[in-house]
Structure formats: structure tokens, C-alpha cells
Design a protein around this motif. Structure first.
Motif, short mmCIF file in Angstrom:
data_model
loop_
_atom_site.label_atom_id
_atom_site.label_comp_id
_atom_site.label_asym_id
_atom_site.label_seq_id
_atom_site.Cartn_x
_atom_site.Cartn_y
_atom_site.Cartn_z
N GLY A 92 0.82 -1.21 0.00
CA GLY A 92 0.00 0.00 0.00
C GLY A 92 0.85 1.25 0.00
N LEU A 93 1.92 1.26 0.80
CA LEU A 93 2.84 2.39 0.82
C LEU A 93 3.51 2.56 -0.54
CD1 LEU A 93 4.47 4.59 2.34
CD2 LEU A 93 6.10 2.78 2.96
N ALA A 94 3.94 1.44 -1.14
CA ALA A 94 4.60 1.50 -2.44
C ALA A 94 3.66 2.03 -3.51
CB ALA A 94 5.12 0.11 -2.82
N VAL A 95 2.40 1.61 -3.47
CA VAL A 95 1.42 2.08 -4.44
C VAL A 95 1.18 3.58 -4.27
CG1 VAL A 95 -1.01 1.97 -5.12
CG2 VAL A 95 0.27 -0.14 -4.73
N LYS A 96 1.07 4.01 -3.02
CA LYS A 96 0.88 5.44 -2.76
C LYS A 96 2.03 6.26 -3.32
CE LYS A 96 0.80 8.81 1.01
NZ LYS A 96 1.01 9.02 2.46
N ARG A 97 3.26 5.84 -3.04
CA ARG A 97 4.42 6.57 -3.55
C ARG A 97 4.45 6.55 -5.07
NH1 ARG A 97 9.58 4.95 0.36
NH2 ARG A 97 8.81 5.97 2.26
N TYR A 98 4.11 5.42 -5.64
CA TYR A 98 4.10 5.27 -7.09
C TYR A 98 3.13 6.26 -7.73
CZ TYR A 98 3.26 2.97 -11.61
OH TYR A 98 3.11 2.69 -12.94
N LEU A 99 1.91 6.31 -7.23
CA LEU A 99 0.89 7.18 -7.80
C LEU A 99 1.25 8.65 -7.61
CD1 LEU A 99 -2.37 5.29 -6.73
CD2 LEU A 99 -1.26 5.30 -8.98
N LEU A 100 1.79 8.99 -6.44
CA LEU A 100 2.17 10.38 -6.21
C LEU A 100 3.32 10.81 -7.11
CD1 LEU A 100 1.92 10.64 -2.31
CD2 LEU A 100 0.45 11.75 -4.00
N LEU A 101 4.27 9.90 -7.34
CA LEU A 101 5.38 10.23 -8.24
C LEU A 101 4.91 10.35 -9.69
CD1 LEU A 101 8.32 8.10 -6.79
CD2 LEU A 101 8.18 10.59 -6.89
N VAL A 102 3.96 9.50 -10.09
CA VAL A 102 3.39 9.62 -11.44
C VAL A 102 2.70 10.97 -11.60
CG1 VAL A 102 1.66 8.72 -13.02
CG2 VAL A 102 3.17 7.14 -11.83
N PHE A 103 1.92 11.35 -10.59
CA PHE A 103 1.29 12.67 -10.63
C PHE A 103 2.34 13.77 -10.69
CE2 PHE A 103 0.27 16.39 -7.99
CZ PHE A 103 -0.71 16.97 -8.77
N PHE A 104 3.38 13.65 -9.87
CA PHE A 104 4.46 14.64 -9.85
C PHE A 104 5.10 14.75 -11.23
CE2 PHE A 104 8.82 16.02 -8.74
CZ PHE A 104 8.53 17.16 -8.01
N ALA A 105 5.32 13.62 -11.90
CA ALA A 105 5.93 13.61 -13.23
C ALA A 105 5.04 14.32 -14.24
CB ALA A 105 6.20 12.17 -13.67
N LEU A 106 3.75 14.06 -14.18
CA LEU A 106 2.81 14.68 -15.12
C LEU A 106 2.64 16.17 -14.84
CD1 LEU A 106 0.08 11.87 -15.13
CD2 LEU A 106 1.36 12.65 -17.14
N PHE A 107 2.39 16.51 -13.59
CA PHE A 107 2.06 17.89 -13.22
C PHE A 107 3.25 18.81 -13.41
CE2 PHE A 107 1.28 21.29 -10.07
CZ PHE A 107 0.03 21.71 -10.50
N SER A 108 4.42 18.42 -12.90
CA SER A 108 5.59 19.30 -12.98
C SER A 108 6.02 19.53 -14.41
CB SER A 108 6.74 18.72 -12.16
OG SER A 108 7.15 17.46 -12.67
N ARG A 109 5.96 18.49 -15.23
CA ARG A 109 6.38 18.63 -16.63
C ARG A 109 5.45 19.56 -17.41
NH1 ARG A 109 7.13 19.72 -21.03
NH2 ARG A 109 8.04 18.54 -22.77
N GLN A 110 4.15 19.38 -17.24
CA GLN A 110 3.21 20.15 -18.06
C GLN A 110 3.00 21.57 -17.54
OE1 GLN A 110 0.01 18.00 -20.04
NE2 GLN A 110 0.59 16.17 -18.89
N MET A 111 3.13 21.76 -16.24
CA MET A 111 2.97 23.10 -15.71
C MET A 111 4.13 24.02 -16.10
SD MET A 111 0.19 23.79 -14.27
CE MET A 111 -1.29 22.89 -13.85
N ALA A 112 5.25 23.43 -16.43
CA ALA A 112 6.38 24.24 -16.90
C ALA A 112 6.13 24.76 -18.31
CB ALA A 112 7.67 23.43 -16.88
#
Length: 459
Positions: free
Chosen positions: A90-110
Motif C-alpha cells: 500500500g505504501l509502495a502504491v501510494k508513492r508510485y501514484l504520487l510520483l506519477v502525478f508529480f511527473a505529469l504535473f511538474s512537466r506540463q505546468m512548466a
């Protein structure tokens, strides 16, 4: 224990420093060794046939290695609380999803919108990430309201902004580095937990992966099918898991830090001299492999590496093993992996970061172990202590440092007009390097400022 964590934080900080510096120095006018070896100046066109590595090519594997080493350290409390496999997954899934969001959001917001609006949106995005990833003291009702508001604002921005080419938000436009880290982190956490008491089983996964990647090079077999199929290609690709060759050995470093770090004694004056010698010889091995592999002096590099490792071993062997077992393990493992990687060097057309070769995995991972020795030795000099402290405070907030440049500093430079000064510096080689160090210094200073206030971004 404090020194142990500081060395690991410093390694992560060193990787972040190199990452920001590599992306901010002048392009096209500096020597080829200042860039990725497969993207030489002046055109910086990717050439997959060009072998060799530069210092820039060590940045990503060092960060991956430090991520692997942090897994046992970060999960220590949960293991002590006897958390079961479902809780860890569960912890690994949470980190995975948050990092995927971070990858999408940070890239496109730039690249969310053109002109002044785009710069303002980027700064807003940095603020939203701060609210979303900062973890305040438990029970803060105000912060829960702020997080809820940030989620709503984020959703609205993703829906209304034009983004690149006015095509709107896209799941296929993400930061590839963060996406790789998300995939490898999830697999690494799960596999480390399963094999936490059996490290040889953990390493046994690597030959299996090697067989799959070698067998999947040609179509017509299940290895190829597995490597080239994904239910959600924007989120998961089997090819990303090849970086477990770096992360899983890194988990061994974390295991040994937990096991032997507390037993490491404060050295006496004579031992400090030998530790410094070991650090110097390890640094020489690092320098040889970067310079000579880039210049393609492969035979000379093998001889120099073996000689440097032997001298490093003689320095470490003079220390009391029961007090410095950690250094022995780092040296033995690092030496083996570097030599193993050099034996693979001629395979796949020479060592390369992209497409990554087996030589690249082994050499860079071995060098990461040696850098831990270098960082440990630096702690016993006044200048070294300053360097370690600077790198470690940056390394404790990697997410801040990763996006601060694109989402905060560059927009501010654009809005204030100071960017013209930075652009002018990029016209000459010397000032182009200075520009990189100035920009990197500002980014790392911001990350350090967040760290000192304990404003950690966590997944």
C-alpha cells in the motif's frame, strides 16, 4: 548514525547538484565532456552509436542508487512495527501514484501557457506542489483545508489550461526521469521487503532480468512481448525496470548502514589519515573511469582502476575491521561492480547511458559505492565538512530541488527581466559555466532553505 545518514543525503545532494548544473550550463560551446557523452556539441543531436560516459552520465545512477539505499532506512520503523506485506505494498502504491502525478504535473505546468500567464501559472504550480507534498504536524485542520483547496485548484488548472501546442492536458506528456523513478521505486520497495532477510535472493532477480532483456532484443518470444506491452504505457513500461540493476545494489548499502552504521567508531588521528587516503584513491578511480572511458582509453582505464582499487584496499585494510566494517563492504562491493562493468565494456558497443548498457549499470553502481567512501572521508576535514553539510541539506529535499528551477526560479527571472543577464552569460564558454553554477547555487540554496525550516516534500 548521524554520519551515515549525512553521507547518503550528501550523495543524493551531489546527484541533484549535478542534475541542475548539467541542465543550466551553456549549450553548444563547451567541451564535449561537459555534456552527455551521446549528445556532443555543438548540435547536441543524440548519437546512440557513440560510446563513453561523462560526469553528466553519473547523475541519474547516483540518484537511483541513493533512492535504493534509502528504502531500508525509510521502512525501518514500519518493519519494527511489524507491518505486513499488504501495508508495504500500500505504501509502495501510494508513492508510485504520487510520483506519477508529480511527473505529469511538474512537466506540463512548466509549459502550461505562453508568456506572462505561463510564468505565473508555473509559480502557482510550485505553490500547489508545496501544499500537496508538504506534511505538516498531524491534526492541522487548516492544512487539511489548504490541501483540499489545492486539489480543487489543480483539477481546474489541468482542465482549463491550453498546455503545449494548445492540445490541453495529456497523460503522455510527463517527466520521463520521475516516471522511471516511480516504476523502479515501486518494484524496489516490494522486492526489498520480500527479500529483506535474504539479500542473495534480492540479487538473484538481476540475472533473470538480464536474461529477459537480452532475450527480448528480438521479436517472437515472450520476453519481447512482456517488454513491449503495457496496459497503461503512459504510467508503466517494463523497460523502466532495467534500472533495478542500480537500485537493488543500492538497497544493500542501506541494509549495511542499518546493520553496521552504529558500530562505526570515531577514528583516531592515524585512522583519519588512512580514511583520507582511501577517499583519495577512491576519487582517483572515479576520475579515471570518467576521463578514460570518455576518451576511450579502455585498457589504460582497466589498469589504472585495478591499481587505484588496490591502493584503496590497502588503506582500508589497515583500519580495525570491527569498527569500520561499513567501509570494507562499500569498497569490496564497489570494486567488484566497477571491474565487472569494465569486463562488459566492449559488449553492446561500449559503455553508454542511452541506450543504457550492462557496463553502464555495473560501473556507475560500483562508483556510487566508492563515492560513499569519498563522502565519508570528506567529513574529517574542515572544508570537507562544509561540502558535506551543503550537499546533505540539499539532498534531504530532492523534490523541491528538482522543480524549483523550472517552476519558480526561471519564471521569476523571466518576469523580472533578469533572464537577459543569464542569456548573455551563455554566449561565452567561461561565463556559460559560471551561469550554470550560479543557477545551481540558487536552486540548491532554496532547497536548503526549505530543509532548514523542515518543509520537506514527501510521497
Amino acid at each position: 548514525m548521524k554520519q551515515r545518514n549525512q553521507s547518503l543525503d550528501a550523495l543524493r545532494g551531489l546527484a541533484i547538484f549535478g542534475m541542475v548544473l548539467a541542465g543550466s550550463i551553456a549549450f553548444g560551446i563547451l567541451p564535449a565532456w561537459m555534456y552527455h557523452a551521446q549528445e556532443p556539441p555543438p548540435a547536441h543531436q543524440f548519437n546512440p552509436q557513440l560510446p563513453g560516459i561523462s560526469w553528466v552520465d553519473l547523475v541519474f545512477p547516483f540518484f537511483l542508487f541513493s533512492m535504493g539505499a534509502a528504502i531500508p532506512l525509510s521502512l525501518k520503523k514500519r518493519i519494527q512495527e511489524k507491518a505486513g506485506f499488504p501495508a508495504i505494498v500500500g505504501l509502495a502504491v501510494k508513492r508510485y501514484l504520487l510520483l506519477v502525478f508529480f511527473a505529469l504535473f511538474s512537466r506540463q505546468m512548466a509549459h502550461a501557457a505562453p508568456g506572462t500567464t505561463g510564468y505565473a501559472v508555473a509559480i502557482l504550480a510550485f505553490g500547489l506542489l508545496f501544499v500537496l507534498f508538504f506534511q505538516p504536524p498531524a491534526g492541522s485542520r487548516l492544512w487539511r483545508i489548504l490541501k483540499g483547496t489545492a486539489i480543487v485548484v489543480t483539477a481546474v488548472l489541468l482542465y482549463v489550461l491550453p498546455f503545449e501546442d494548445n492540445k490541453g492536458f495529456s497523460l503522455y506528456n510527463s517527466d520521463i526521469i520521475i516516471l522511471i523513478l516511480a516504476n523502479v521505486s515501486f518494484a524496489g520497495i516490494c522486492w526489498w521487503y520480500i527479500t529483506r532477510n535474504h539479500p542473495l535472493w534480492r540479487l538473484a532477480l538481476l540475472p533473470l532480468l538480464a536474461g529477459i532483456y537480452l532475450g527480448g532484443a528480438q521479436p517472437g518470444n515472450w520476453c519481447y512481448t512482456w517488454l513491449h506491452s503495457s496496459p497503461l504505457p503512459w504510467m508503466y513500461q517494463a523497460g523502466f525496470l532495467k534500472y533495478l540493476f542500480i537500485l537493488l545494489p543500492g538497497t544493500l548499502a542501506g541494509d549495511w548502514m542499518l546493520q553496521y552504521g552504529a558500530a562505526t567508531k570515531v577514528p583516531d588521528a592515524g585512522e583519519i589519515v588512512r580514511i583520507r587516503l582511501a577517499g583519495n584513491f577512491a576519487a582517483a578511480v572515479l576520475l579515471c573511469n570518467v576521463c578514460l572511458l570518455f576518451g576511450r582509453y579502455t585498457t589504460t582505464n582497466m589498469v589504472a582502476t585495478l591499481g587505484g582499487l588496490l591502493l584503496c584496499y590497502l588503506a582500508v585494510a589497515s583500519l580495525r575491521r570491527e569498527h569500520f566494517q561499513l567501509l570494507y563492504l562499500f569498497l569490496q562491493t564497489g570494486a567488484y561492480l566497477v571491474v565487472l562493468g569494465l569486463c562488459f565494456e566492449s559488449f553492446e558497443g561500449g559503455i553508454k547511458k542511452d541506450p543504457a548498457t550492462f557496463s553502464y549499470y555495473f560501473v556507475t553502481t560500483g562508483l556510487a559505492f566508492l563515492v560513499l567512501i569519498i563522502l565519508y572521508a570528506l567529513q574529517y576535514s574542515k572544508v570537507g565538512q562544509i561540502i558535506i553539510h551543503y550537499l546533505s541539506v540539499t539532498g534531504r529535499n530532492p523534490m523541491v530541488a528538482y522543480v524549483a528551477g523550472n517552476l519558480l526560479l526561471l519564471p521569476l527571472l523571466q518576469l523580472t527581466g533578469v533572464i537577459r543577464f543569464f542569456d548573455a552569460m551563455g554566449q561565452q564558454a567561461a561565463t556559460g559555466v559560471l551561469r550554470g553554477f550560479l543557477f545551481t547555487g540558487l536552486v540548491t540554496a532554496l532547497a536548503a532553505w526549505f530543509t532548514r525550516r523542515q518543509w520537506y516534500w514527501k510521497t
